[in-house]
Design a protein around this motif. Structure first.
Motif, PDB file in Angstrom:
ATOM      1  N   ASP A  11       0.835  -1.202   0.000  1.00  0.00           N
ATOM      2  CA  ASP A  11       0.000   0.000   0.000  1.00  0.00           C
ATOM      3  C   ASP A  11       0.869   1.251   0.000  1.00  0.00           C
ATOM      4  O   ASP A  11       0.566   2.233  -0.682  1.00  0.00           O
ATOM      5  CB  ASP A  11      -0.905   0.034   1.234  1.00  0.00           C
ATOM      6  CG  ASP A  11      -2.043  -0.968   1.159  1.00  0.00           C
ATOM      7  OD1 ASP A  11      -2.290  -1.501   0.061  1.00  0.00           O
ATOM      8  OD2 ASP A  11      -2.681  -1.204   2.201  1.00  0.00           O
ATOM      9  N   THR A  14       2.149   1.841  -3.487  1.00  0.00           N
ATOM     10  CA  THR A  14       1.071   2.326  -4.351  1.00  0.00           C
ATOM     11  C   THR A  14       0.768   3.796  -4.079  1.00  0.00           C
ATOM     12  O   THR A  14       0.669   4.606  -5.005  1.00  0.00           O
ATOM     13  CB  THR A  14      -0.210   1.494  -4.135  1.00  0.00           C
ATOM     14  OG1 THR A  14       0.060   0.134  -4.493  1.00  0.00           O
ATOM     15  CG2 THR A  14      -1.354   2.013  -4.999  1.00  0.00           C
ATOM     16  N   TYR A  45       6.403  -7.402  -5.501  1.00  0.00           N
ATOM     17  CA  TYR A  45       5.463  -6.486  -6.153  1.00  0.00           C
ATOM     18  C   TYR A  45       4.908  -7.095  -7.437  1.00  0.00           C
ATOM     19  O   TYR A  45       3.689  -7.103  -7.666  1.00  0.00           O
ATOM     20  CB  TYR A  45       6.159  -5.160  -6.459  1.00  0.00           C
ATOM     21  CG  TYR A  45       5.246  -4.106  -7.046  1.00  0.00           C
ATOM     22  CD1 TYR A  45       4.647  -3.148  -6.232  1.00  0.00           C
ATOM     23  CD2 TYR A  45       4.967  -4.064  -8.415  1.00  0.00           C
ATOM     24  CE1 TYR A  45       3.803  -2.181  -6.759  1.00  0.00           C
ATOM     25  CE2 TYR A  45       4.119  -3.105  -8.954  1.00  0.00           C
ATOM     26  CZ  TYR A  45       3.543  -2.170  -8.120  1.00  0.00           C
ATOM     27  OH  TYR A  45       2.711  -1.216  -8.654  1.00  0.00           O
ATOM     28  N   ARG A  49       1.034  -7.900  -7.952  1.00  0.00           N
ATOM     29  CA  ARG A  49       0.326  -6.934  -8.786  1.00  0.00           C
ATOM     30  C   ARG A  49       0.179  -7.364 -10.245  1.00  0.00           C
ATOM     31  O   ARG A  49      -0.614  -6.783 -10.983  1.00  0.00           O
ATOM     32  CB  ARG A  49       1.039  -5.588  -8.713  1.00  0.00           C
ATOM     33  CG  ARG A  49       0.965  -4.949  -7.330  1.00  0.00           C
ATOM     34  CD  ARG A  49      -0.442  -4.457  -7.035  1.00  0.00           C
ATOM     35  NE  ARG A  49      -0.629  -4.147  -5.633  1.00  0.00           N
ATOM     36  CZ  ARG A  49      -0.223  -3.031  -5.055  1.00  0.00           C
ATOM     37  NH1 ARG A  49       0.406  -2.117  -5.783  1.00  0.00           N
ATOM     38  NH2 ARG A  49      -0.448  -2.823  -3.780  1.00  0.00           N
ATOM     39  N   THR A  56       3.865  -0.202 -13.918  1.00  0.00           N
ATOM     40  CA  THR A  56       2.819   0.566 -13.242  1.00  0.00           C
ATOM     41  C   THR A  56       3.037   2.055 -13.433  1.00  0.00           C
ATOM     42  O   THR A  56       2.111   2.800 -13.774  1.00  0.00           O
ATOM     43  CB  THR A  56       2.782   0.238 -11.741  1.00  0.00           C
ATOM     44  OG1 THR A  56       2.493  -1.152 -11.552  1.00  0.00           O
ATOM     45  CG2 THR A  56       1.730   1.065 -11.024  1.00  0.00           C
ATOM     46  N   ARG A 162      -5.534   3.106  -7.006  1.00  0.00           N
ATOM     47  CA  ARG A 162      -4.847   2.796  -5.744  1.00  0.00           C
ATOM     48  C   ARG A 162      -5.769   2.000  -4.815  1.00  0.00           C
ATOM     49  O   ARG A 162      -5.305   1.139  -4.068  1.00  0.00           O
ATOM     50  CB  ARG A 162      -4.345   4.076  -5.085  1.00  0.00           C
ATOM     51  CG  ARG A 162      -5.432   5.032  -4.652  1.00  0.00           C
ATOM     52  CD  ARG A 162      -4.947   6.466  -4.513  1.00  0.00           C
ATOM     53  NE  ARG A 162      -3.864   6.598  -3.559  1.00  0.00           N
ATOM     54  CZ  ARG A 162      -3.275   7.764  -3.277  1.00  0.00           C
ATOM     55  NH1 ARG A 162      -3.653   8.873  -3.919  1.00  0.00           N
ATOM     56  NH2 ARG A 162      -2.315   7.838  -2.397  1.00  0.00           N
ATOM     57  N   SER A 165      -5.914  -1.567  -6.072  1.00  0.00           N
ATOM     58  CA  SER A 165      -4.718  -2.313  -5.673  1.00  0.00           C
ATOM     59  C   SER A 165      -4.891  -2.901  -4.280  1.00  0.00           C
ATOM     60  O   SER A 165      -4.490  -4.052  -4.022  1.00  0.00           O
ATOM     61  CB  SER A 165      -3.493  -1.395  -5.717  1.00  0.00           C
ATOM     62  OG  SER A 165      -3.206  -0.974  -7.034  1.00  0.00           O
ATOM     63  N   ARG A 166      -5.483  -2.147  -3.372  1.00  0.00           N
ATOM     64  CA  ARG A 166      -5.701  -2.659  -2.021  1.00  0.00           C
ATOM     65  C   ARG A 166      -6.649  -3.859  -2.039  1.00  0.00           C
ATOM     66  O   ARG A 166      -6.440  -4.844  -1.330  1.00  0.00           O
ATOM     67  CB  ARG A 166      -6.269  -1.559  -1.128  1.00  0.00           C
ATOM     68  CG  ARG A 166      -5.303  -0.411  -0.881  1.00  0.00           C
ATOM     69  CD  ARG A 166      -5.835   0.529   0.190  1.00  0.00           C
ATOM     70  NE  ARG A 166      -4.939   1.666   0.351  1.00  0.00           N
ATOM     71  CZ  ARG A 166      -5.098   2.837  -0.244  1.00  0.00           C
ATOM     72  NH1 ARG A 166      -6.136   3.021  -1.043  1.00  0.00           N
ATOM     73  NH2 ARG A 166      -4.241   3.804  -0.051  1.00  0.00           N
ATOM     74  N   ARG A 168      -7.217  -5.959  -4.576  1.00  0.00           N
ATOM     75  CA  ARG A 168      -6.554  -7.120  -5.181  1.00  0.00           C
ATOM     76  C   ARG A 168      -5.591  -7.778  -4.198  1.00  0.00           C
ATOM     77  O   ARG A 168      -5.484  -8.996  -4.145  1.00  0.00           O
ATOM     78  CB  ARG A 168      -5.812  -6.696  -6.442  1.00  0.00           C
ATOM     79  CG  ARG A 168      -6.714  -6.325  -7.615  1.00  0.00           C
ATOM     80  CD  ARG A 168      -5.885  -6.160  -8.878  1.00  0.00           C
ATOM     81  NE  ARG A 168      -6.692  -5.722 -10.001  1.00  0.00           N
ATOM     82  CZ  ARG A 168      -6.803  -4.464 -10.393  1.00  0.00           C
ATOM     83  NH1 ARG A 168      -6.146  -3.509  -9.742  1.00  0.00           N
ATOM     84  NH2 ARG A 168      -7.554  -4.146 -11.422  1.00  0.00           N
ATOM     85  N   ASP A 169      -4.856  -6.963  -3.436  1.00  0.00           N
ATOM     86  CA  ASP A 169      -3.896  -7.518  -2.495  1.00  0.00           C
ATOM     87  C   ASP A 169      -4.582  -8.369  -1.432  1.00  0.00           C
ATOM     88  O   ASP A 169      -4.010  -9.350  -0.942  1.00  0.00           O
ATOM     89  CB  ASP A 169      -3.127  -6.392  -1.799  1.00  0.00           C
ATOM     90  CG  ASP A 169      -2.167  -5.679  -2.739  1.00  0.00           C
ATOM     91  OD1 ASP A 169      -1.989  -6.153  -3.875  1.00  0.00           O
ATOM     92  OD2 ASP A 169      -1.621  -4.631  -2.341  1.00  0.00           O
ATOM     93  N   SER A 173      -7.837 -11.141  -7.641  1.00  0.00           N
ATOM     94  CA  SER A 173      -8.404 -10.497  -8.831  1.00  0.00           C
ATOM     95  C   SER A 173      -9.160 -11.487  -9.705  1.00  0.00           C
ATOM     96  O   SER A 173      -9.330 -11.259 -10.897  1.00  0.00           O
ATOM     97  CB  SER A 173      -7.289  -9.838  -9.652  1.00  0.00           C
ATOM     98  OG  SER A 173      -6.298 -10.788 -10.017  1.00  0.00           O
TER      99      SER A 173
END
Length: 283
Positions: A11, A14, A45, A49, A56, A162, A165-166, A168-169, A173
Protein backbone atom coordinates in the motif's frame (compact mmCIF):
# COMPACT_ATOMS: atom_id res chain seq x y z
CA UNK A 1 6.15 -11.63 8.31
CA UNK A 2 2.35 -11.53 8.47
CA UNK A 3 0.25 -11.00 5.35
CA UNK A 4 -1.10 -7.73 6.77
CA UNK A 5 2.43 -6.35 6.93
CA UNK A 6 3.08 -7.22 3.29
CA UNK A 7 -0.17 -5.49 2.34
CA UNK A 8 0.71 -2.34 4.28
CA UNK A 9 4.12 -2.16 2.64
CA UNK A 10 2.64 -2.64 -0.85
CA UNK A 11 0.00 0.00 0.00
CA UNK A 12 2.84 2.39 0.86
CA UNK A 13 4.41 1.84 -2.58
CA UNK A 14 1.07 2.33 -4.35
CA UNK A 15 0.30 5.54 -2.45
CA UNK A 16 3.78 6.86 -3.11
CA UNK A 17 3.52 6.21 -6.86
CA UNK A 18 0.14 7.94 -7.16
CA UNK A 19 1.26 11.01 -5.17
CA UNK A 20 4.73 11.34 -6.74
CA UNK A 21 4.16 10.74 -10.46
CA UNK A 22 6.19 13.90 -11.18
CA UNK A 23 9.14 12.76 -9.07
CA UNK A 24 11.90 10.19 -9.19
CA UNK A 25 10.29 6.76 -9.13
CA UNK A 26 13.36 4.64 -9.66
CA UNK A 27 13.44 1.08 -8.38
CA UNK A 28 15.84 2.20 -5.65
CA UNK A 29 13.43 4.89 -4.46
CA UNK A 30 10.47 2.52 -4.41
CA UNK A 31 12.52 -0.16 -2.66
CA UNK A 32 13.20 2.33 0.13
CA UNK A 33 9.49 3.25 0.34
CA UNK A 34 8.43 -0.40 0.45
CA UNK A 35 10.57 -1.31 3.42
CA UNK A 36 11.32 -4.68 1.83
CA UNK A 37 14.80 -5.93 1.09
CA UNK A 38 16.07 -4.26 -2.07
CA UNK A 39 16.98 -7.71 -3.37
CA UNK A 40 13.44 -9.07 -3.10
CA UNK A 41 10.82 -6.29 -3.01
CA UNK A 42 10.38 -6.02 -6.78
CA UNK A 43 9.72 -9.76 -7.14
CA UNK A 44 7.08 -9.47 -4.41
CA UNK A 45 5.46 -6.49 -6.15
CA UNK A 46 5.34 -8.19 -9.55
CA UNK A 47 4.01 -11.46 -8.15
CA UNK A 48 1.19 -9.70 -6.29
CA UNK A 49 0.33 -6.93 -8.79
CA UNK A 50 0.83 -8.78 -12.07
CA UNK A 51 3.12 -6.10 -13.51
CA UNK A 52 6.47 -4.60 -12.61
CA UNK A 53 6.67 -1.33 -10.70
CA UNK A 54 8.18 0.30 -13.79
CA UNK A 55 5.19 -0.86 -15.86
CA UNK A 56 2.82 0.57 -13.24
CA UNK A 57 4.57 3.94 -13.34
CA UNK A 58 4.61 4.05 -17.15
CA UNK A 59 0.92 3.05 -17.37
CA UNK A 60 -0.22 5.65 -14.83
CA UNK A 61 1.83 8.42 -16.41
CA UNK A 62 0.37 7.63 -19.84
CA UNK A 63 -3.17 7.51 -18.40
CA UNK A 64 -2.64 10.94 -16.86
CA UNK A 65 -1.16 12.23 -20.11
CA UNK A 66 -4.23 10.99 -22.01
CA UNK A 67 -6.46 12.85 -19.58
CA UNK A 68 -4.38 16.01 -20.01
CA UNK A 69 -4.70 15.77 -23.78
CA UNK A 70 -8.49 15.76 -23.56
CA UNK A 71 -8.94 18.12 -20.61
CA UNK A 72 -6.29 20.82 -21.14
CA UNK A 73 -4.89 22.91 -23.97
CA UNK A 74 -1.31 22.30 -22.87
CA UNK A 75 1.12 21.66 -25.73
CA UNK A 76 2.16 18.07 -26.26
CA UNK A 77 5.72 18.98 -25.26
CA UNK A 78 4.57 20.04 -21.78
CA UNK A 79 2.43 16.94 -21.33
CA UNK A 80 5.34 14.73 -22.41
CA UNK A 81 7.52 16.36 -19.79
CA UNK A 82 4.82 15.95 -17.11
CA UNK A 83 4.58 12.27 -18.07
CA UNK A 84 8.27 11.81 -17.33
CA UNK A 85 9.53 11.55 -20.92
CA UNK A 86 12.67 13.24 -22.13
CA UNK A 87 11.12 14.44 -25.39
CA UNK A 88 8.02 14.41 -27.54
CA UNK A 89 9.32 11.72 -29.90
CA UNK A 90 9.87 9.23 -27.07
CA UNK A 91 6.51 10.16 -25.57
CA UNK A 92 4.69 9.85 -28.89
CA UNK A 93 6.13 6.38 -29.53
CA UNK A 94 5.10 5.18 -26.07
CA UNK A 95 1.63 6.73 -26.46
CA UNK A 96 1.20 5.13 -29.89
CA UNK A 97 2.07 1.68 -28.50
CA UNK A 98 -0.45 2.05 -25.66
CA UNK A 99 -3.30 3.91 -27.40
CA UNK A 100 -2.72 2.98 -31.06
CA UNK A 101 -2.93 6.62 -32.09
CA UNK A 102 -0.72 9.68 -31.77
CA UNK A 103 -1.18 12.21 -28.96
CA UNK A 104 -2.32 14.85 -31.46
CA UNK A 105 -4.97 12.61 -33.02
CA UNK A 106 -6.13 11.46 -29.60
CA UNK A 107 -6.61 15.10 -28.58
CA UNK A 108 -8.62 15.92 -31.72
CA UNK A 109 -11.06 13.13 -31.00
CA UNK A 110 -9.44 9.82 -31.68
CA UNK A 111 -11.68 8.01 -29.20
CA UNK A 112 -12.02 4.39 -30.32
CA UNK A 113 -15.67 3.67 -31.09
CA UNK A 114 -17.59 1.33 -28.84
CA UNK A 115 -19.26 -1.63 -30.43
CA UNK A 116 -22.65 -3.21 -29.86
CA UNK A 117 -21.89 -6.53 -28.23
CA UNK A 118 -23.59 -8.79 -25.68
CA UNK A 119 -23.33 -7.65 -22.07
CA UNK A 120 -21.57 -10.09 -19.76
CA UNK A 121 -22.78 -9.83 -16.17
CA UNK A 122 -22.44 -11.66 -12.89
CA UNK A 123 -26.23 -11.80 -12.56
CA UNK A 124 -28.69 -13.18 -15.06
CA UNK A 125 -31.43 -11.02 -16.52
CA UNK A 126 -33.78 -10.57 -19.41
CA UNK A 127 -33.20 -7.83 -21.96
CA UNK A 128 -36.22 -5.56 -22.37
CA UNK A 129 -34.97 -3.00 -24.86
CA UNK A 130 -31.93 -1.83 -26.81
CA UNK A 131 -31.12 1.68 -28.00
CA UNK A 132 -28.20 2.40 -30.32
CA UNK A 133 -25.94 5.29 -31.24
CA UNK A 134 -23.24 5.13 -33.93
CA UNK A 135 -20.71 4.65 -31.14
CA UNK A 136 -22.63 3.26 -28.16
CA UNK A 137 -25.47 0.92 -27.26
CA UNK A 138 -27.66 0.88 -24.16
CA UNK A 139 -29.44 -2.23 -22.95
CA UNK A 140 -32.14 -2.20 -20.29
CA UNK A 141 -32.00 -5.39 -18.23
CA UNK A 142 -33.47 -6.82 -15.08
CA UNK A 143 -30.56 -8.13 -13.05
CA UNK A 144 -29.83 -9.80 -9.75
CA UNK A 145 -27.73 -7.83 -7.31
CA UNK A 146 -24.42 -8.90 -5.83
CA UNK A 147 -22.13 -8.35 -2.87
CA UNK A 148 -18.85 -6.44 -3.00
CA UNK A 149 -15.74 -6.16 -0.87
CA UNK A 150 -14.59 -2.57 -1.41
CA UNK A 151 -11.93 -0.05 -0.53
CA UNK A 152 -13.37 3.45 -0.14
CA UNK A 153 -11.64 6.19 -2.14
CA UNK A 154 -11.72 9.97 -1.71
CA UNK A 155 -10.20 12.07 -4.49
CA UNK A 156 -9.89 12.15 -8.26
CA UNK A 157 -11.62 9.27 -10.01
CA UNK A 158 -8.51 8.87 -12.16
CA UNK A 159 -6.70 7.78 -8.97
CA UNK A 160 -9.14 5.05 -7.96
CA UNK A 161 -6.58 2.48 -9.11
CA UNK A 162 -4.85 2.80 -5.74
CA UNK A 163 -8.05 1.52 -4.07
CA UNK A 164 -8.29 -1.35 -6.56
CA UNK A 165 -4.72 -2.31 -5.67
CA UNK A 166 -5.70 -2.66 -2.02
CA UNK A 167 -8.66 -4.86 -2.93
CA UNK A 168 -6.55 -7.12 -5.18
CA UNK A 169 -3.90 -7.52 -2.49
CA UNK A 170 -6.48 -8.67 0.05
CA UNK A 171 -9.10 -10.56 -1.98
CA UNK A 172 -7.41 -11.39 -5.29
CA UNK A 173 -8.40 -10.50 -8.83
CA UNK A 174 -10.30 -13.59 -9.92
CA UNK A 175 -13.75 -11.99 -9.77
CA UNK A 176 -15.39 -9.09 -11.55
CA UNK A 177 -13.93 -5.73 -10.53
CA UNK A 178 -16.49 -2.99 -9.88
CA UNK A 179 -16.45 0.70 -8.95
CA UNK A 180 -19.23 2.77 -7.39
CA UNK A 181 -19.11 6.52 -8.08
CA UNK A 182 -21.02 8.72 -5.65
CA UNK A 183 -20.46 12.19 -7.09
CA UNK A 184 -20.55 14.08 -10.39
CA UNK A 185 -16.97 15.14 -11.26
CA UNK A 186 -18.37 18.17 -13.11
CA UNK A 187 -20.03 19.41 -9.91
CA UNK A 188 -17.71 18.30 -7.09
CA UNK A 189 -14.02 19.31 -6.67
CA UNK A 190 -11.65 16.40 -7.45
CA UNK A 191 -10.34 16.23 -3.88
CA UNK A 192 -13.88 15.69 -2.54
CA UNK A 193 -15.08 13.02 -4.97
CA UNK A 194 -16.32 9.86 -3.25
CA UNK A 195 -16.06 6.40 -4.76
CA UNK A 196 -15.42 2.77 -3.88
CA UNK A 197 -13.38 0.13 -5.69
CA UNK A 198 -14.28 -3.48 -5.16
CA UNK A 199 -14.65 -7.02 -6.34
CA UNK A 200 -17.62 -9.38 -6.31
CA UNK A 201 -17.58 -11.85 -3.40
CA UNK A 202 -19.85 -14.75 -2.48
CA UNK A 203 -22.43 -14.26 0.29
CA UNK A 204 -20.45 -16.40 2.74
CA UNK A 205 -17.03 -14.87 2.06
CA UNK A 206 -15.43 -13.08 5.01
CA UNK A 207 -14.48 -9.54 4.07
CA UNK A 208 -11.03 -8.41 5.30
CA UNK A 209 -11.19 -6.06 8.27
CA UNK A 210 -9.78 -3.08 6.36
CA UNK A 211 -12.29 -3.39 3.49
CA UNK A 212 -16.02 -2.69 3.57
CA UNK A 213 -19.13 -4.46 2.32
CA UNK A 214 -21.31 -2.83 -0.35
CA UNK A 215 -24.33 -4.23 -2.12
CA UNK A 216 -25.39 -3.71 -5.72
CA UNK A 217 -29.18 -4.12 -5.60
CA UNK A 218 -31.57 -6.12 -7.75
CA UNK A 219 -33.42 -4.10 -10.34
CA UNK A 220 -33.73 -2.79 -13.88
CA UNK A 221 -30.51 -1.29 -15.17
CA UNK A 222 -29.58 0.74 -18.20
CA UNK A 223 -26.21 -0.73 -19.23
CA UNK A 224 -23.94 1.00 -21.71
CA UNK A 225 -20.84 -0.78 -22.94
CA UNK A 226 -17.83 1.46 -23.44
CA UNK A 227 -14.67 0.30 -25.18
CA UNK A 228 -11.64 2.52 -24.94
CA UNK A 229 -9.45 4.53 -22.55
CA UNK A 230 -10.87 5.49 -19.19
CA UNK A 231 -9.58 9.03 -19.77
CA UNK A 232 -12.08 9.49 -22.63
CA UNK A 233 -15.10 8.04 -20.85
CA UNK A 234 -16.58 11.46 -20.01
CA UNK A 235 -17.90 11.71 -23.59
CA UNK A 236 -19.83 8.47 -23.10
CA UNK A 237 -21.37 9.82 -19.91
CA UNK A 238 -22.42 13.03 -21.62
CA UNK A 239 -24.17 11.02 -24.33
CA UNK A 240 -25.82 8.68 -21.81
CA UNK A 241 -27.25 11.51 -19.70
CA UNK A 242 -27.70 14.12 -22.40
CA UNK A 243 -29.15 12.05 -25.24
CA UNK A 244 -30.14 8.53 -24.30
CA UNK A 245 -31.79 9.12 -20.90
CA UNK A 246 -34.07 12.07 -21.89
CA UNK A 247 -35.34 10.10 -24.90
CA UNK A 248 -35.61 6.71 -23.22
CA UNK A 249 -38.81 7.19 -21.22
CA UNK A 250 -36.91 5.86 -18.18
CA UNK A 251 -36.42 7.51 -14.78
CA UNK A 252 -33.36 6.63 -12.68
CA UNK A 253 -33.68 5.69 -9.04
CA UNK A 254 -31.61 7.45 -6.35
CA UNK A 255 -28.48 5.29 -6.55
CA UNK A 256 -24.88 6.04 -7.59
CA UNK A 257 -23.35 5.07 -10.93
CA UNK A 258 -21.67 1.65 -11.17
CA UNK A 259 -18.90 0.60 -13.54
CA UNK A 260 -17.95 -3.02 -14.20
CA UNK A 261 -14.48 -3.66 -15.66
CA UNK A 262 -14.43 -6.66 -17.95
CA UNK A 263 -10.67 -6.87 -18.40
CA UNK A 264 -7.56 -6.00 -16.40
CA UNK A 265 -6.02 -2.55 -17.05
CA UNK A 266 -2.61 -3.89 -16.03
CA UNK A 267 -2.56 -6.31 -18.95
CA UNK A 268 -4.95 -4.70 -21.46
CA UNK A 269 -4.05 -1.85 -23.85
CA UNK A 270 -6.17 1.22 -22.94
CA UNK A 271 -7.94 1.21 -26.31
CA UNK A 272 -9.14 -2.36 -25.64
CA UNK A 273 -10.45 -1.74 -22.12
CA UNK A 274 -14.08 -2.87 -21.85
CA UNK A 275 -16.32 -1.18 -19.27
CA UNK A 276 -20.03 -1.59 -18.60
CA UNK A 277 -21.57 1.60 -17.21
CA UNK A 278 -24.65 0.83 -15.11
CA UNK A 279 -27.11 3.67 -14.74
CA UNK A 280 -28.69 3.17 -11.36
CA UNK A 281 -31.68 0.82 -11.08
CA UNK A 282 -34.59 2.26 -13.04
CA UNK A 283 -38.04 2.91 -11.55
Amino acid sequence: MRAEQYQRQLDAVTDYIYTHLDDDLSLETLAHVSGFSRYHWHRIYRAVRGETAAQTVRRLRLERAAAMLTETSWPVERIAWKAGFTGTEVFSRAFLRAYRTTPSRFRIGGRPASIDSPVTSCGSGSTSSVSQDPGWAVRVETRRGYRLAVSEHRGSYMDIGRAFSRVRDRVGSGSLMVAIYEDDPDAVPPADLRSAAGTVVDPGTKIPHDLAERMVPDGRYAIMRYIGPYSSMHAAYRWLYGQWLPNSGEEPRDHPIIEEYLNDPATTPPVDAVTDILLLPLL
